[in-house]
Design a protein around this motif. Sequence first.
Motif, short mmCIF file in Angstrom:
data_model
loop_
_atom_site.label_atom_id
_atom_site.label_comp_id
_atom_site.label_asym_id
_atom_site.label_seq_id
_atom_site.Cartn_x
_atom_site.Cartn_y
_atom_site.Cartn_z
N LEU A 15 0.86 -1.19 0.00
CA LEU A 15 0.00 0.00 0.00
C LEU A 15 0.89 1.24 0.00
O LEU A 15 1.82 1.35 0.79
N GLU A 16 0.62 2.13 -0.93
CA GLU A 16 1.40 3.38 -1.02
C GLU A 16 0.44 4.54 -1.18
O GLU A 16 -0.35 4.56 -2.12
N MET A 17 0.53 5.49 -0.26
CA MET A 17 -0.25 6.72 -0.39
C MET A 17 0.70 7.88 -0.43
O MET A 17 1.63 7.96 0.37
N ARG A 18 0.45 8.80 -1.38
CA ARG A 18 1.28 9.99 -1.50
C ARG A 18 0.39 11.23 -1.54
O ARG A 18 -0.39 11.39 -2.49
N GLY A 19 0.48 12.05 -0.51
CA GLY A 19 -0.22 13.33 -0.51
C GLY A 19 -1.73 13.23 -0.68
O GLY A 19 -2.34 14.03 -1.38
N ILE A 20 -2.32 12.24 -0.01
CA ILE A 20 -3.77 12.05 -0.15
C ILE A 20 -4.54 13.16 0.57
O ILE A 20 -4.32 13.42 1.75
N VAL A 69 -13.14 7.83 -3.05
CA VAL A 69 -11.95 8.29 -3.78
C VAL A 69 -11.42 9.58 -3.16
O VAL A 69 -12.19 10.43 -2.70
N PRO A 70 -10.09 9.73 -3.14
CA PRO A 70 -9.54 10.97 -2.59
C PRO A 70 -9.75 12.14 -3.55
O PRO A 70 -10.00 11.94 -4.73
N THR A 71 -9.66 13.35 -3.00
CA THR A 71 -9.74 14.56 -3.82
C THR A 71 -8.42 14.76 -4.57
O THR A 71 -8.41 15.17 -5.73
N ILE A 82 -5.12 3.28 -7.98
CA ILE A 82 -6.56 3.11 -7.77
C ILE A 82 -7.39 4.08 -8.62
O ILE A 82 -8.45 3.72 -9.15
N ALA A 83 -6.88 5.30 -8.81
CA ALA A 83 -7.64 6.30 -9.58
C ALA A 83 -7.86 5.87 -11.04
O ALA A 83 -8.76 6.37 -11.70
N GLN A 85 -8.64 2.79 -12.01
CA GLN A 85 -9.47 1.59 -12.12
C GLN A 85 -10.92 1.96 -12.43
O GLN A 85 -11.44 2.93 -11.89
N ASP A 86 -11.57 1.15 -13.26
CA ASP A 86 -13.00 1.37 -13.50
C ASP A 86 -13.81 0.68 -12.40
O ASP A 86 -13.25 0.00 -11.54
N GLU A 87 -15.13 0.87 -12.41
CA GLU A 87 -15.98 0.38 -11.32
C GLU A 87 -15.89 -1.14 -11.18
O GLU A 87 -15.84 -1.66 -10.06
N ALA A 88 -15.83 -1.86 -12.28
CA ALA A 88 -15.76 -3.33 -12.22
C ALA A 88 -14.45 -3.76 -11.57
O ALA A 88 -14.42 -4.68 -10.73
N SER A 89 -13.39 -3.08 -11.94
CA SER A 89 -12.09 -3.41 -11.37
C SER A 89 -12.04 -3.06 -9.88
O SER A 89 -11.50 -3.82 -9.08
N LEU A 90 -12.66 -1.95 -9.51
CA LEU A 90 -12.71 -1.57 -8.09
C LEU A 90 -13.50 -2.58 -7.28
O LEU A 90 -13.12 -2.94 -6.16
N ALA A 91 -14.60 -3.06 -7.85
CA ALA A 91 -15.41 -4.07 -7.15
C ALA A 91 -14.58 -5.33 -6.92
O ALA A 91 -14.63 -5.95 -5.86
#
Length: 239
Positions: A15-20, A69-71, A82-83, A85-91
């Motif tokens: 897991l990697e988050m940058r400036g969320i 989803v983050p701003t 993650i940004a 990915q489409d809805e099917a992929s997110l599911a």
Amino acid sequence: MMQAAQGKKAGDRILEMRGITKDYVLGEETSHVLKGISLDVRQGEFLAVLGPSGSGKSTLMNIIGCLDVPTGGEYRLSGRLIAEQDEASLARIRNREIGFVFQQFQLLQKQTARQNVELPLLYANMPEKKRRARVEEVLCRVGLEDRMDYYPNQLSGGQQQRVAIARAISVNPTVLLADEPTGALDQKTGGQVMELFHELNKEGRTIIMITHDRHIAQHAGRIVRILDGNLSEGDIEDA
Ligand SMILES: Nc1ncnc2c1ncn2[C@@H]1O[C@H](COP(=O)(O)OP(=O)(O)OP(=O)(O)O)[C@@H](O)[C@H]1O
Ligand SMILES: [Mg+2]
């Protein structure tokens, strides 16, 4: 024996988050709920996110769990942005990569323990025979071999949370993501749930646990604090 999430080695960055950031616009006002959070979590870690009410814990959990989803900023899970990915992929990511555990268990009341645990495996299209074996395996793992055909209202709070944990690990997800998992339990039962988390973590499972309770957070191998939408490493006493 259950192995850790497929194809992942201890220490791999999952897991990697940058400036969320996360902003909510209410009329004329914009509130900045997450203010630039960066976080790395590695395979095999047991991480607690500790913070008071209103600090942004659930907002962060919903982003980690791909429920929101983050701003701004970048979030990668298992290397995937993650940004993009489409809805099917997110599911699919929510089903396969994340095992959710909630404060109020969130079990289906008209389904037995067995049926509740089976659900994510059905979504994952696991064949029936394998599915049944897996349901029994995880229910045994959480110590409910003699309660498999009970309904949630026939189980104690601690037992219901064990069903929820069995359900969360059934697909062997990358991360077990828990929001106040002991919040609805008394101290002793909560302690037993923490003991189970320790065991699952020893078996290689990655756990992210969100809590406002320092004593609960101290069960984790690593603590990050969230305060007013900012994250910092370590418990308050290390600061
Ligand atoms: N949908 C929304 N619209 C506007 N503001 C929101 C929304 N969701 C959350 N907030 C605000 O974001 C802040 C953080 O909320 P969040 O639910 O993430 O806190 P928390 O740390 O989980 O608190 P608790 O421990 O009470 O559950 C709060 O001030 C809240 O009012
Ligand atoms: Mg919350």
